[in-house]
Design a protein around this motif. Structure first.
Motif, PDB file in Angstrom:
ATOM      1  N   LYS A 225     -20.173  14.868 -34.720  1.00 11.56           N
ATOM      2  CA  LYS A 225     -20.930  14.199 -33.657  1.00 11.56           C
ATOM      3  C   LYS A 225     -22.432  14.348 -33.885  1.00 11.56           C
ATOM      4  O   LYS A 225     -22.915  15.421 -34.240  1.00 11.56           O
ATOM      5  N   GLU A 226     -23.174  13.254 -33.694  1.00 13.02           N
ATOM      6  CA  GLU A 226     -24.634  13.307 -33.718  1.00 13.02           C
ATOM      7  C   GLU A 226     -25.116  13.833 -32.361  1.00 13.02           C
ATOM      8  O   GLU A 226     -24.751  13.293 -31.312  1.00 13.02           O
ATOM      9  N   VAL A 227     -25.912  14.893 -32.367  1.00 14.29           N
ATOM     10  CA  VAL A 227     -26.372  15.502 -31.117  1.00 14.29           C
ATOM     11  C   VAL A 227     -27.882  15.638 -31.132  1.00 14.29           C
ATOM     12  O   VAL A 227     -28.512  15.757 -32.197  1.00 14.29           O
ATOM     13  N   CYS A 228     -28.451  15.603 -29.956  1.00 14.17           N
ATOM     14  CA  CYS A 228     -29.873  15.901 -29.770  1.00 14.17           C
ATOM     15  C   CYS A 228     -29.959  17.143 -28.879  1.00 14.17           C
ATOM     16  O   CYS A 228     -29.423  17.154 -27.761  1.00 14.17           O
ATOM     17  N   LEU A 229     -30.609  18.169 -29.383  1.00 11.66           N
ATOM     18  CA  LEU A 229     -30.712  19.452 -28.695  1.00 11.66           C
ATOM     19  C   LEU A 229     -32.179  19.772 -28.406  1.00 11.66           C
ATOM     20  O   LEU A 229     -33.080  19.271 -29.080  1.00 11.66           O
ATOM     21  N   ALA A 230     -32.402  20.633 -27.438  1.00 10.60           N
ATOM     22  CA  ALA A 230     -33.758  21.098 -27.141  1.00 10.60           C
ATOM     23  C   ALA A 230     -33.682  22.525 -26.636  1.00 10.60           C
ATOM     24  O   ALA A 230     -32.713  22.907 -25.965  1.00 10.60           O
ATOM     25  N   GLY A 231     -34.694  23.314 -26.972  1.00 15.14           N
ATOM     26  CA  GLY A 231     -34.696  24.693 -26.506  1.00 15.14           C
ATOM     27  C   GLY A 231     -35.755  25.524 -27.193  1.00 15.14           C
ATOM     28  O   GLY A 231     -36.731  24.999 -27.747  1.00 15.14           O
TER      29      GLY A 231
ATOM     30  N   GLU B 251     -33.762  15.726 -37.860  1.00 11.67           N
ATOM     31  CA  GLU B 251     -35.113  15.525 -37.341  1.00 11.67           C
ATOM     32  C   GLU B 251     -35.443  16.706 -36.440  1.00 11.67           C
ATOM     33  O   GLU B 251     -34.567  17.250 -35.757  1.00 11.67           O
ATOM     34  N   VAL B 252     -36.707  17.107 -36.405  1.00 14.02           N
ATOM     35  CA  VAL B 252     -37.139  18.190 -35.527  1.00 14.02           C
ATOM     36  C   VAL B 252     -38.555  17.907 -35.064  1.00 14.02           C
ATOM     37  O   VAL B 252     -39.388  17.418 -35.835  1.00 14.02           O
ATOM     38  N   LYS B 253     -38.805  18.206 -33.815  1.00 16.86           N
ATOM     39  CA  LYS B 253     -40.141  17.989 -33.254  1.00 16.86           C
ATOM     40  C   LYS B 253     -40.558  19.246 -32.501  1.00 16.86           C
ATOM     41  O   LYS B 253     -39.793  19.786 -31.692  1.00 16.86           O
ATOM     42  N   ILE B 254     -41.769  19.736 -32.804  1.00 18.97           N
ATOM     43  CA  ILE B 254     -42.319  20.885 -32.074  1.00 18.97           C
ATOM     44  C   ILE B 254     -42.889  20.367 -30.753  1.00 18.97           C
ATOM     45  O   ILE B 254     -43.834  19.574 -30.741  1.00 18.97           O
ATOM     46  N   LEU B 255     -42.301  20.787 -29.664  1.00 21.27           N
ATOM     47  CA  LEU B 255     -42.765  20.372 -28.343  1.00 21.27           C
ATOM     48  C   LEU B 255     -43.843  21.294 -27.808  1.00 21.27           C
ATOM     49  O   LEU B 255     -44.711  20.873 -27.040  1.00 21.27           O
TER      50      LEU B 255
END
Length: 590
Positions: free
Chosen positions: A21-27, A103-107
């Motif tokens: 599964k393609e997932v988008c995570l944040a934390g 992909e990764v993004k520094i929030l």
């Protein structure tokens, strides 16, 4: 490149069935490890932790991952895969899978935290409180906050089903002495006058009964300006309940059902109702406490009648002076107490207020005791028999002309022994009702009787004549619910008869003028038809602390105060600007 990564899964919820599964995570970045050209990031949100793997094939994501540090806030898009068998970590719920980061993004970047965001971190509590926002990120603290929320929801669900109305009462109210010290709030619009923050919604909930609400509850914020300890805060949360047309049995029954529902709903642990009951008198006689811990034995036994005429003057004079002699049998099994250990108990008894401690050690070689010589053989046998003494038992005694001192000091010794001898089953939940509290207690400082609970607590009908004859003997329709030696909550049936209330004020030495000044709005309401009513209030923080097995309520409150009632995070209390004081017509004199 602008990336739009919107979370669609929580980290801790991923399982093997999500493979592919393609997932988008944040934390938050828990840890980052660079191993053999691969970068491993443990990503944490409130639900838990999942491992994200970045490899050089995803060049941009890999370069960004290389910049990550502990507690950076990031968003990640990737695919769920099963871990190689040799890399499975069965200790965590996501240990069978990992996410390949695409992909990764520094929030948000983060400074290095002053302590590790992990459970059982070795750091002084003052640092934890100063950086409470970091402390609350730890899994254990998040679990505590989630648990607290579930307890409150369960309470609301149960009480709503039983027809209770949740009604808010004022925070800015009138100071009504007779309880703990109030927090006062100056009124800008009424110079020289003050509000008080509520110690509890007591008067308002009684007025709600006069108002015909019949069944009320509130998860209320309360404030008391008193010295603090592990289970006390200057501001705390109280579950407040009041009911009309009820007696004590009704209140006790509904609250047993409530506790059973809440405990079983949030912990899964089954508890039996009805709870055992014990009168205040019996609790003091057997345990030396009005909130006894019944998870272990060591009950106190009275031997006053056996020693009243003994040659041992410490005992006989205590009894003849109106006091008593009580003992505890410390059943230590096959290991006898050494003389050094006994001497330590003697010194400990003095810390608890006793003048000393007498003892009888029963050994295989006979009785060893410095007081045995003062008793004839028959009396000594009677004392040992009453305490059910056997070989290897140590019998300890406290005597005094003040019976209450004997009970409380020996009661404290009992609790001390329960801890040091590891007699307490910490997995038990022992609920207990204490009933028939004294209505009044005499204040040596004020030279008058004061209400043990509050001035609106109803006496037992059969004891009402004693209000004139012997007020100290009047029992109340009050009840406390105890859990493992801690008071969870207390309440009573209230006085609804105007003449009885007037008599109560007379006994308390409260004039009509003073009663009107302090409680006038309640007494005025009582002139318009008052239903019989009663209720209870729980220390919710304390209840949650006990269910979680915590040592301090500070660990189940999001933003608690320290022992001196200060907040290390916000630096409250603090000085204010002179302009603010001027508006309030206040001058500070130190």
């Amino acid at each position: 490149m602008q990336m739009n990564i919107k979370r669609n899964f929580y980290c801790g919820n991923l399982r093997p069935e999500h493979e592919g599964k393609e997932v988008c995570l944040a934390g938050w970045v828990q840890t980052r490890r660079d191993l053999g050209g691969l970068i491993f990031v443990d990503l944490r949100d409130r639900s838990g932790v999942v491992q994200v793997v970045f490899n050089p094939e995803q060049k941009e994501a890999f370069e960004t991952a290389d910049k990550l540090r502990t507690e950076y806030v990031i968003a990640v898009k990737g695919k769920v895969v099963k871990r190689p068998e040799e890399n499975v970590n069965p200790k965590i719920s996501t240990g069978y899978i990992e996410v390949i980061g695409e992909e990764v993004k520094i929030l948000s970047a983060s400074k290095t935290p002053p302590f590790a965001i992990e459970d059982d971190v070795k750091v002084d509590e003052s640092i934890r409180l100063k950086y409470r926002y970091l402390d609350l990120r730890r899994p254990k603290m998040q679990h505590n906050m989630i648990f607290r929320s579930k307890v409150k929801k369960a309470i609301r669900d149960f009480l709503d089903e039983k027809g209770f109305l949740e009604i808010e009462t004022p925070i800015l109210t009138k100071s009504t002495p007779e309880g703990a010290r109030d927090f006062l709030v100056p009124s800008r619009l009424n110079p020289g006058q003050f509000y008080a923050l509520p110690q509890s919604p007591q008067l308002f909930k009684q007025i709600l009964m006069v108002s015909g609400m019949e069944r009320y509850y509130q998860i209320a914020r309360c404030f008391r300006d008193e010295d603090l300890r592990a289970d006390r805060q200057p501001e705390f949360t109280q579950l407040d309940i009041e009911m009309s047309f009820v007696d004590a049995e009704d209140v006790i029954s509904i609250n047993e059902q409530l506790i059973k529902y809440v405990v079983e709903r949030v912990t899964g642990e089954q508890i039996e109702i009805p709870f055992p009951r014990m009168t205040y008198k019996d609790a003091m006689e057997k345990y030396g406490s009005d909130k006894p811990d019944t998870r272990f034995g060591l009950e106190m036994v009275d031997v006053s009648d056996l020693v009243e005429n003994a040659d041992f003057k410490v005992f006989s004079q205590a009894v003849k002076g109106g006091g008593c002699v009580k003992g505890i049998n410390i059943k230590k099994g096959n290991e006898s107490f050494s003389r050094r250990q006994i001497d330590e108990l003697v010194e400990k008894s003095k810390e608890f207020g006793a003048k000393g401690l007498a003892w009888i050690n029963i050994t295989s070689e006979g009785v060893k005791s410095p007081i045995a010589k003062f008793f004839d053989e028959e009396t000594l046998k009677q004392i040992i028999d009453r305490l059910e003494g056997e070989i290897d038992d140590l019998l300890i005694f406290i005597a005094d002309t003040n019976a209450e001192l004997v009970m409380t000091s020996l009661g404290n010794m009992r609790l001390y022994l329960g801890k040091v001898l590891d007699l307490i089953d910490k997995d038990k939940l022992n609920f207990l009702w204490i009933t028939e509290f004294p209505l009044l207690e005499y204040s040596e400082e004020e030279k008058r009787f004061v209400a043990r609970h509050h001035p609106f607590t109803s006496p037992m009908e059969e004891d009402i004549p004693l209000l004139d004859k012997d007020p100290a003997k009047v029992r109340s329709k009050a009840y406390d619910v105890i859990l493992n030696g801690t008071e969870l909550g207390g309440g009573s049936i209230r006085i609804h008869d105007a003449e009885l209330q007037k008599k109560m004020f007379e006994v308390l030495g409260i004039s009509e003028e003073r009663a009107s000044q302090n409680f006038g709005f309640l007494l005025k309401a009582f002139e318009y038809g008052v239903p019989p009513h009663g209720g209870i209030a729980y220390g919710l923080d304390r209840f949650i602390m006990l269910l979680l097995g915590l040592e301090s309520i500070r660990d189940c409150i999001a933003f608690p105060k320290t022992q001196n009632a200060s907040c290390l995070m916000t630096q409250a209390p603090s000085e204010v600007e002179a302009k603010q004081l001027k508006e309030l017509h206040i001058q500070v004199k130190l």
